[in-house]
Design a protein around this motif. Sequence first.
Motif, PDB file in Angstrom:
ATOM      1  N   GLU A  29      96.427  56.949  84.884  1.00 18.66           N
ATOM      2  CA  GLU A  29      95.379  57.909  85.213  1.00 18.66           C
ATOM      3  C   GLU A  29      93.997  57.263  85.233  1.00 18.66           C
ATOM      4  O   GLU A  29      93.208  57.470  86.163  1.00 18.66           O
ATOM      5  N   GLU A  30      93.716  56.448  84.205  1.00 14.14           N
ATOM      6  CA  GLU A  30      92.413  55.768  84.164  1.00 14.14           C
ATOM      7  C   GLU A  30      92.319  54.723  85.267  1.00 14.14           C
ATOM      8  O   GLU A  30      91.244  54.508  85.847  1.00 14.14           O
ATOM      9  N   CYS A  31      93.428  54.080  85.582  1.00 16.11           N
ATOM     10  CA  CYS A  31      93.457  53.110  86.681  1.00 16.11           C
ATOM     11  C   CYS A  31      93.047  53.782  87.990  1.00 16.11           C
ATOM     12  O   CYS A  31      92.244  53.235  88.757  1.00 16.11           O
ATOM     13  N   LEU A  32      93.571  54.967  88.254  1.00 10.35           N
ATOM     14  CA  LEU A  32      93.239  55.703  89.480  1.00 10.35           C
ATOM     15  C   LEU A  32      91.755  56.051  89.530  1.00 10.35           C
ATOM     16  O   LEU A  32      91.112  55.930  90.580  1.00 10.35           O
ATOM     17  N   VAL A  33      91.206  56.475  88.394  1.00 12.81           N
ATOM     18  CA  VAL A  33      89.786  56.819  88.330  1.00 12.81           C
ATOM     19  C   VAL A  33      88.927  55.615  88.703  1.00 12.81           C
ATOM     20  O   VAL A  33      87.973  55.721  89.481  1.00 12.81           O
ATOM     21  N   ARG A  34      89.285  54.468  88.159  1.00 12.00           N
ATOM     22  CA  ARG A  34      88.489  53.260  88.388  1.00 12.00           C
ATOM     23  C   ARG A  34      88.594  52.779  89.838  1.00 12.00           C
ATOM     24  O   ARG A  34      87.610  52.307  90.416  1.00 12.00           O
ATOM     25  N   ILE A  35      89.788  52.875  90.420  1.00 13.92           N
ATOM     26  CA  ILE A  35      89.946  52.507  91.837  1.00 13.92           C
ATOM     27  C   ILE A  35      89.086  53.416  92.703  1.00 13.92           C
ATOM     28  O   ILE A  35      88.366  52.958  93.602  1.00 13.92           O
ATOM     29  N   ASN A  36      89.146  54.709  92.447  1.00 11.57           N
ATOM     30  CA  ASN A  36      88.345  55.656  93.225  1.00 11.57           C
ATOM     31  C   ASN A  36      86.852  55.390  93.064  1.00 11.57           C
ATOM     32  O   ASN A  36      86.103  55.422  94.055  1.00 11.57           O
ATOM     33  N   ALA A  95     108.082  47.690  90.274  1.00  9.15           N
ATOM     34  CA  ALA A  95     108.203  48.676  91.355  1.00  9.15           C
ATOM     35  C   ALA A  95     107.813  50.077  90.906  1.00  9.15           C
ATOM     36  O   ALA A  95     107.124  50.807  91.623  1.00  9.15           O
ATOM     37  N   GLY A  96     108.249  50.474  89.720  1.00  6.60           N
ATOM     38  CA  GLY A  96     107.929  51.809  89.234  1.00  6.60           C
ATOM     39  C   GLY A  96     106.444  52.011  89.035  1.00  6.60           C
ATOM     40  O   GLY A  96     105.890  53.072  89.368  1.00  6.60           O
ATOM     41  N   GLY A  97     105.780  50.972  88.506  1.00  8.15           N
ATOM     42  CA  GLY A  97     104.332  51.039  88.314  1.00  8.15           C
ATOM     43  C   GLY A  97     103.594  51.136  89.635  1.00  8.15           C
ATOM     44  O   GLY A  97     102.613  51.883  89.765  1.00  8.15           O
ATOM     45  N   LYS A  98     104.069  50.411  90.642  1.00 10.58           N
ATOM     46  CA  LYS A  98     103.455  50.474  91.973  1.00 10.58           C
ATOM     47  C   LYS A  98     103.526  51.894  92.535  1.00 10.58           C
ATOM     48  O   LYS A  98     102.544  52.414  93.067  1.00 10.58           O
ATOM     49  N   ARG A  99     104.687  52.510  92.402  1.00  9.00           N
ATOM     50  CA  ARG A  99     104.863  53.863  92.936  1.00  9.00           C
ATOM     51  C   ARG A  99     103.930  54.852  92.243  1.00  9.00           C
ATOM     52  O   ARG A  99     103.342  55.723  92.894  1.00  9.00           O
ATOM     53  N   ILE A 132     100.266  54.165  93.553  1.00 10.07           N
ATOM     54  CA  ILE A 132     100.069  54.538  94.960  1.00 10.07           C
ATOM     55  C   ILE A 132     100.244  56.045  95.164  1.00 10.07           C
ATOM     56  O   ILE A 132      99.409  56.699  95.812  1.00 10.07           O
ATOM     57  N   ASP A 133     101.305  56.610  94.597  1.00  9.46           N
ATOM     58  CA  ASP A 133     101.509  58.060  94.727  1.00  9.46           C
ATOM     59  C   ASP A 133     100.374  58.817  94.055  1.00  9.46           C
ATOM     60  O   ASP A 133      99.935  59.866  94.544  1.00  9.46           O
ATOM     61  N   GLY A 134      99.892  58.268  92.917  1.00  7.15           N
ATOM     62  CA  GLY A 134      98.783  58.910  92.212  1.00  7.15           C
ATOM     63  C   GLY A 134      97.508  58.905  93.026  1.00  7.15           C
ATOM     64  O   GLY A 134      96.779  59.911  93.067  1.00  7.15           O
ATOM     65  N   MET A 135      97.225  57.793  93.710  1.00  6.92           N
ATOM     66  CA  MET A 135      96.034  57.721  94.555  1.00  6.92           C
ATOM     67  C   MET A 135      96.130  58.704  95.712  1.00  6.92           C
ATOM     68  O   MET A 135      95.163  59.415  96.018  1.00  6.92           O
ATOM     69  N   PRO A 191      92.938  61.655  97.887  1.00  5.64           N
ATOM     70  CA  PRO A 191      93.446  61.478  99.260  1.00  5.64           C
ATOM     71  C   PRO A 191      92.424  60.908 100.235  1.00  5.64           C
ATOM     72  O   PRO A 191      92.813  60.430 101.315  1.00  5.64           O
ATOM     73  N   ASN A 192      91.144  60.929  99.888  1.00 10.89           N
ATOM     74  CA  ASN A 192      90.119  60.430 100.805  1.00 10.89           C
ATOM     75  C   ASN A 192      89.819  58.946 100.652  1.00 10.89           C
ATOM     76  O   ASN A 192      88.976  58.408 101.361  1.00 10.89           O
ATOM     77  N   VAL A 193      90.492  58.267  99.727  1.00 11.96           N
ATOM     78  CA  VAL A 193      90.205  56.841  99.524  1.00 11.96           C
ATOM     79  C   VAL A 193      90.770  56.005 100.664  1.00 11.96           C
ATOM     80  O   VAL A 193      90.061  55.211 101.271  1.00 11.96           O
ATOM     81  N   SER A 194      92.062  56.186 100.984  1.00  7.59           N
ATOM     82  CA  SER A 194      92.677  55.344 102.019  1.00  7.59           C
ATOM     83  C   SER A 194      93.890  56.034 102.636  1.00  7.59           C
ATOM     84  O   SER A 194      94.566  56.834 101.977  1.00  7.59           O
ATOM     85  N   GLU A 195      94.143  55.683 103.900  1.00 11.31           N
ATOM     86  CA  GLU A 195      95.321  56.214 104.587  1.00 11.31           C
ATOM     87  C   GLU A 195      96.604  55.540 104.095  1.00 11.31           C
ATOM     88  O   GLU A 195      97.650  56.166 104.005  1.00 11.31           O
ATOM     89  N   ALA A 196      96.509  54.242 103.814  1.00 12.60           N
ATOM     90  CA  ALA A 196      97.695  53.480 103.431  1.00 12.60           C
ATOM     91  C   ALA A 196      97.358  52.541 102.277  1.00 12.60           C
ATOM     92  O   ALA A 196      96.195  52.157 102.091  1.00 12.60           O
TER      93      ALA A 196
END
Length: 345
Positions: free
Chosen positions: A46-53, A84-88, A91-94, A99-104
Amino acid sequence: MGDGTAVYGGIEGGATHSKMVLMSGDGAILAWSEGPSTNHWLIGVEECLVRINNMAVESKRKAGLDVDKPLKSLGLSLSGGEQAGGKRRVIDGMKSAYPNVSEAYHMCTDTFGAIATACEAGGVVLISGTGSNCQLINPDGQNHGCGGWGHQIGDEGSAYWISLRAVKTILDAEDNMIEPSHDITYVKKAMHNFFGVSESFGLLDHFYTNFDKTKIAGFCIVIAQGAAKDKDPLCMELFHEAGVVLGRHILAVAPKLDQTLLNGPEGLKVVCVGSVWKSWDLLKEGFLQGLKPHHNKNVEVKHITLVSLLQSSAIGAARLGAESIQCKLPVDFKSNVNVFFTKSE
């Protein structure tokens, strides 16, 4: 070539800090932004997603872009990004939360981004910063690793590892458990000063109650100064030992090397990432010792070139992100690196 009107992003995420780049389809850099660690194993998804955004919003603003318009792709080259699980989850969390950060998205470990920044078609990256890791990527995309197991069970040759070995040497000497190879006076005093303790029992707070991996790794800077400036024998030995284990990382992946990586004009190109490499003069003798085969499974690497990055591996992350959607970002590989050592025999 990438779409000339599209914008592509890349993030280099380490255990300590992160950096993001935005690039246009012709390879031009539009903006940079920085942030703290994005290792989801250390800070949580969750914190990782916040920081990426946060980095994405900042970099879009710096580039004069609409922060609500998604990037064409975002490459995430993150410490701890190999499972692999961490990647999902990331990415799914982002996609769900921001949803406005990136298309892919394309996510990989930090070693992949470094190689993609420095090498057009494969190579080896050897990270020695707060932690350590080694990754070989062959021209066909096959990869093989050594290390990268984190501070609890690995990180050999890293700043944390050097710091921990220094502390353990002092404690073992004080306990009369292991006789040190050199006088411990310098390192013991430096250790007490750095951690702000008057006796070694005070270290328990730093290593348990208020554990901070980055803080402990920072003690390595003091050890480096003790070796380089004051020529303290124990400090010098600690860096020699680090050089040996870093060299053995290369030896470990050598049997899996594609011959084309050995036969180029520079021999095997190794991208050296992390602050410990700033003390190359202290590591060099041990590193060359570590490269020498010591059992019959080893393959001798006779020609090797060590380079450091002049640009953030966020560029490589952006390149990999673009490639994941079949876009090719032009990268000037030679201008991205500095050659600091070559061994031809």
